[in-house]
Design a protein around this motif. Structure first.
Motif, PDB file in Angstrom:
ATOM      1  N   GLY A   1       0.782  -1.227   0.000  1.00 48.69           N
ATOM      2  CA  GLY A   1       0.000   0.000   0.000  1.00 48.69           C
ATOM      3  C   GLY A   1       0.811   1.273   0.000  1.00 48.69           C
ATOM      4  N   LEU A   2       2.146   1.168  -0.014  1.00 49.42           N
ATOM      5  CA  LEU A   2       2.963   2.380   0.002  1.00 49.42           C
ATOM      6  C   LEU A   2       3.403   2.767  -1.405  1.00 49.42           C
ATOM      7  CD1 LEU A   2       5.381   1.667   3.008  1.00 49.42           C
ATOM      8  CD2 LEU A   2       3.319   3.071   3.000  1.00 49.42           C
ATOM      9  N   PRO A   3       3.463   4.064  -1.689  1.00 52.74           N
ATOM     10  CA  PRO A   3       4.030   4.480  -2.974  1.00 52.74           C
ATOM     11  C   PRO A   3       5.518   4.106  -3.034  1.00 52.74           C
ATOM     12  CG  PRO A   3       3.530   6.393  -1.583  1.00 52.74           C
ATOM     13  CD  PRO A   3       3.006   5.186  -0.879  1.00 52.74           C
ATOM     14  N   ARG A   4       6.048   4.028  -4.252  1.00 48.78           N
ATOM     15  CA  ARG A   4       7.430   3.558  -4.417  1.00 48.78           C
ATOM     16  C   ARG A   4       8.432   4.418  -3.657  1.00 48.78           C
ATOM     17  NH1 ARG A   4       5.777   2.948  -9.727  1.00 48.78           N
ATOM     18  NH2 ARG A   4       5.681   0.807 -10.493  1.00 48.78           N
ATOM     19  N   VAL A   5       8.193   5.715  -3.672  1.00 46.04           N
ATOM     20  CA  VAL A   5       9.129   6.598  -2.971  1.00 46.04           C
ATOM     21  C   VAL A   5       9.218   6.209  -1.489  1.00 46.04           C
ATOM     22  CG1 VAL A   5       9.460   8.965  -2.135  1.00 46.04           C
ATOM     23  CG2 VAL A   5       8.964   8.564  -4.537  1.00 46.04           C
ATOM     24  N   ARG A   6       8.068   5.940  -0.875  1.00 42.56           N
ATOM     25  CA  ARG A   6       8.065   5.547   0.540  1.00 42.56           C
ATOM     26  C   ARG A   6       8.724   4.174   0.738  1.00 42.56           C
ATOM     27  NH1 ARG A   6       8.908   7.383   4.209  1.00 42.56           N
ATOM     28  NH2 ARG A   6       7.780   6.010   5.610  1.00 42.56           N
ATOM     29  N   GLN A   7       8.485   3.262  -0.195  1.00 46.85           N
ATOM     30  CA  GLN A   7       9.112   1.936  -0.102  1.00 46.85           C
ATOM     31  C   GLN A   7      10.635   2.060  -0.109  1.00 46.85           C
ATOM     32  OE1 GLN A   7       7.566  -0.548  -3.244  1.00 46.85           O
ATOM     33  NE2 GLN A   7       5.449  -0.360  -2.563  1.00 46.85           N
ATOM     34  N   HIS A   8      11.131   2.870  -1.044  1.00 47.85           N
ATOM     35  CA  HIS A   8      12.585   3.022  -1.131  1.00 47.85           C
ATOM     36  C   HIS A   8      13.128   3.764   0.084  1.00 47.85           C
ATOM     37  CE1 HIS A   8      13.089   2.232  -5.730  1.00 47.85           C
ATOM     38  NE2 HIS A   8      12.139   1.490  -5.211  1.00 47.85           N
TER      39      HIS A   8
END
Lengths: 135, 77
Positions: free
Chosen positions: B44-51
């Motif tokens: 559920g997290l956007p990629r920026v948050r995942q990274h």
């Protein structure tokens, strides 16, 4: 394609050229922060990169340049190698440890992995269109 | 400053214990890795948050001790 000149005006460069004191100095940090905030507010698409769009100095920056050029979007490249304050400042500003960094309409989109992944999956173009920066 | 692949993997495993992690040494120099991480932590997290989660787990090494860490993050379906 009418890409804006890399680091387009002397006013863009102005604030960050000044070497006042070490990076930890609050005044210098604020200056860099303001420069970044102003740049992403004034330009719809900004790529903070190593080198300039016509001559990237890192493969990861080059990937982003190629993708943006391929999509034909107008953007401004800001060379972080021109100033150590800027190079460190953009990392703190975005909470992101690496360069390049792509901003669209003042919003951080991601670094080279994310930009490439979004391009390959076909998400990047619709995002740029939706943000009104690409026809 | 290079870093051993197994040290990198160990740090990632500690931060994402339930993840599938694959590390590749892209240039053979211990300085350019790719990490594929599939973890429920990313759901559920956007990629920026995942990274950003991965960068935070590596405590400032990316961009410093490691020149580059190519990331592919995802959550299990």
């Amino acid at each position: 394609m009418t890409r804006a000149a890399p680091v387009p005006s002397s006013s863009l460069k102005g604030p960050i050229r000044r070497k006042l004191s070490p990076v930890s100095d609050t005044a210098e940090t604020d200056l860099t922060h303001d420069f970044i905030a102003k740049t992403i507010a004034e330009h719809p698409v900004v790529l903070f990169m190593k080198g300039v769009p016509d001559q990237p100095q890192c493969g990861f920056s080059a990937i982003c340049v190629q993708i943006l050029d391929h999509l034909g979007v107008d953007y401004v490249g800001v060379n972080v190698l021109q100033s150590d304050e800027l190079r460190q400042g953009i990392k703190a500003f975005s909470d992101w440890p690496t360069i390049p960094q792509l901003y669209v309409k003042g919003e951080f989109v991601g670094g080279s992995d994310i930009v490439r992944e979004m391009f390959q999956s076909g998400e990047l173009k619709p995002l740029l269109v939706e943000k009104g920066v690409l026809a | 400053m290079p870093m051993a692949a197994d040290a990198l993997e160990a740090e990632l495993r500690e931060a994402f214990p339930d993840a599938e992690i694959v590390i590749e040494d892209l240039a053979g120099d211990g300085d350019h890795y790719r990490a594929r991480i599939k973890s429920p932590a990313f759901a559920g997290l956007p990629r920026v948050r995942q990274h950003q989660l991965v960068y935070a787990a590596l405590k400032g090494k990316v961009g410093g001790q490691l020149h580059a860490l190519a990331l592919e993050t995802s959550a299990p379906p």
